[in-house]
Write an enzyme that holds these catalytic residues in place. Structure first.
Site, mmCIF file in Angstrom:
data_model
loop_
_atom_site.group_PDB
_atom_site.id
_atom_site.type_symbol
_atom_site.label_atom_id
_atom_site.label_comp_id
_atom_site.label_asym_id
_atom_site.label_seq_id
_atom_site.Cartn_x
_atom_site.Cartn_y
_atom_site.Cartn_z
ATOM 1 N N ASN A 386 -2.959 1.569 -5.512
ATOM 2 C CA ASN A 386 -2.765 0.585 -6.572
ATOM 3 C C ASN A 386 -1.737 -0.470 -6.140
ATOM 4 O O ASN A 386 -2.110 -1.570 -5.734
ATOM 5 C CB ASN A 386 -2.347 1.307 -7.863
ATOM 6 N N ASP A 387 -0.456 -0.114 -6.158
ATOM 7 C CA ASP A 387 0.576 -1.111 -5.824
ATOM 8 C C ASP A 387 0.357 -1.764 -4.459
ATOM 9 O O ASP A 387 0.640 -2.950 -4.287
ATOM 10 C CB ASP A 387 1.966 -0.453 -5.811
ATOM 11 N N VAL A 388 -0.113 -0.978 -3.485
ATOM 12 C CA VAL A 388 -0.166 -1.499 -2.105
ATOM 13 C C VAL A 388 -1.288 -2.511 -1.897
ATOM 14 O O VAL A 388 -1.424 -3.090 -0.832
ATOM 15 C CB VAL A 388 -0.280 -0.356 -1.068
#
Ligand code: NAP
Length: 460
Positions: A386-388
């Protein structure tokens, strides 16, 4: 064996142990040799532990054996049982024990008035201070990651309070050094303040930054052990501590850089707390896709890049993902893995999982190697990441992850995202990638969806 002979044997064994630590660490730098590296370093630790029994005047062998048995059995049992996703908190706990052991050595030696000479006293006091901070700090980090401490405690002037505690500990330590050992009261004050500092320093730090903090405490523990090695005149402790200290420092820097944060920002900003607030959601809608359609999309592609993240670890989907790669490859699709340096919850998390599933290393690329290739990929398959892959890191200056280098999955011609629902990533913010026109959401557990995709691709 005479005491001279025993002394030489001990020093020689420490040399062997130190060489094993360093060679073990060297082997850990490649996934091919990493497992054997851990064994080498472990053998070094066994050699260093056993040889201690030969040291003249060690005292109570029964107590030593009992302590080793308790520690060894507890580590063996917990090490075998721990889930991959719980590894960071286990590292925090073990690391805390190392810091605590170094602190305890300093406390015992200082209380007994056994530390002499300005330099050794200084190192003993510093090692004790750092070890005690690392001990309680690591325990708080463990409690936070384990969900035992759910909130971060922040108040105005917190950094000033921490600075005052540190100053108090520094004064007590300085008195001990200047007065060639000080009084027992000074020693108790030094350790009480140091233990308190570990707690007050770590409580305000948010969950998202905990892995970096654990790595920092790991480096500090190494330093404390090395300093106490001078107090005990123990070469193995000096070398092992220095190795851990420098490896931990490098790792801390690497993680902070991959998240585009400075260490000061990690320690003093409360990032993980403010992150969840977030601004208005991204533009666009979430568009679902079913497994057969996703299989067609990938099965008729020329090139697919897979981006695994923390969710793949939660789902333990790595084996099914590897089966999917094999099914696609059999159809002539070129498949590569793109690994972000902080994907998952610890450095190398994804590499370890993929290696466990038997994925060949030449299919695995890191961010710098593969980022320019997304533009030529027909599909970017995001599984539990998600964040990456959140493009706001490039565009939204107000975002807490702004400036973090990300994988350019949004540049692929099509994006398929496997995740269970609307769950946010570790930073707690919405992901603009999921709302793009060319993104499709394949909702479900990572392992279940990967297994369905394998069947669907094979059936094409
Ligand atoms: P992430 O941003 O934490 O996102 C993981 C996603 O996986 C979630 O959105 C979740 O969504 C999904 N998920 C969870 N369980 C799943 C399951 N069983 N099946 C399928 N999906 C599942 O992960 P990431 O992209 O790997 O990013 C890592 C984050 O950790 C970054 O913010 C990084 O800075 C931080 N971090 C990493 C390290 C490190 O060393 N690796 C260190 C410090 C911080 P659903 O709930 O909707 O399924």
């Amino acid at each position: 064996m005479g005491s001279l002979g025993a002394g030489t044997a001990i020093q020689a064994s420490y040399f062997v142990a130190a060489a094993l630590f360093i060679l073990g660490l060297k082997r850990m730098s490649s996934p091919v040799t990493a497992r054997s590296g851990i064994v080498w370093a472990g053998v070094g630790m066994v050699v260093a532990t056993l040889i201690t029994f030969l040291t003249p005047g060690m005292g109570n062998y029964g107590l030593m054996t009992a302590a080793i048995a308790v520690g060894g059995i507890a580590a063996w049992v917990t090490g075998r049982r721990v889930a991959m996703t719980d590894m960071p908190q286990m590292i925090a706990l073990y690391n805390g024990m190392g810091g605590g052991a170094a602190g305890a050595i300093a406390a015992v030696e200082l209380l007994a008035g056994e530390v002499h000479g300005f330099t050794v006293l200084t190192l003993g006091v510093l090692g004790g201070l750092i070890g005690a901070v690392s001990f309680t700090g690591s325990l708080i980090a463990f409690a936070k990651l384990q969900g035992l401490v759910k909130r971060s405690f922040r108040f105005r002037g917190q950094n000033v309070v921490n600075l005052l505690i540190l100053a108090g500990a520094a004064v007590a330590g300085a008195v001990i050094v200047v007065q060639s050992g000080g009084t027992q009261g000074h020693v108790v004050l030094l350790f009480a303040l140091a233990l308190l500092l570990g707690i007050t320093m770590t409580l305000p730090i948010g969950g998202a930054d905990m892995p970096v903090v654990i790595s920092l405490y790991n480096a500090l523990t190494g330093l404390a052990v090395a300093f106490e090695g001078f107090v005990l005149n123990n070469a193995a402790m000096i070398i092992a501590g220095t190795v851990v200290g420098s490896a931990g420092t490098l790792l801390t820097q690497l993680m902070a850089k991959a998240m585009n944060r400075s260490l000061a920002n990690v320690l003093f900003s409360g990032f993980g707390e403010t992150a969840a607030g977030g601004a208005a959601g991204p533009a666009g809608t979430l568009k679902a896709i079913e497994t057969p359609d996703a299989a067609v999309m990938m099965g008729f592609s020329e090139k697919v890049i897979i981006v695994p993240g923390y969710g793949m670890a939660v789902a333990q989907a790595q084996h099914k993902v590897w089966e999917l790669v094999q099914a696609l490859t059999a159809r002539g699709v070129a498949v590569k893995f793109a690994i972000h340096p902080v994907a998952g919850r610890m450095p190398g998390h994804m590499n370890v999982l993929l290696a466990e599933a038997g994925v060949p290393y030449d299919l695995i690329y890191d961010e710098a190697e593969i980022n320019s290739e997304f533009e030529t990929a027909d599909v970017a398959l995001i599984i539990g990441a998600n964040d990456v892959v959140n493009p706001v890191a490039r565009t939204d200056k107000s975002s807490p992850i702004y400036g973090m280098p990300i994988l350019n999955a949004d540049k692929a011609k099509n994006v398929i995202v496997i995740k269970r629902g609307q769950g946010a990533g570790f930073s707690g913010i919405e992901n603009a990638l999921f709302y793009l026109d060319h993104t499709r959401m394949l909702y479900g557990d990572g392992q279940a969806k990967a297994a369905e995709l394998v069947q669907a691709v094979k059936a094409l």
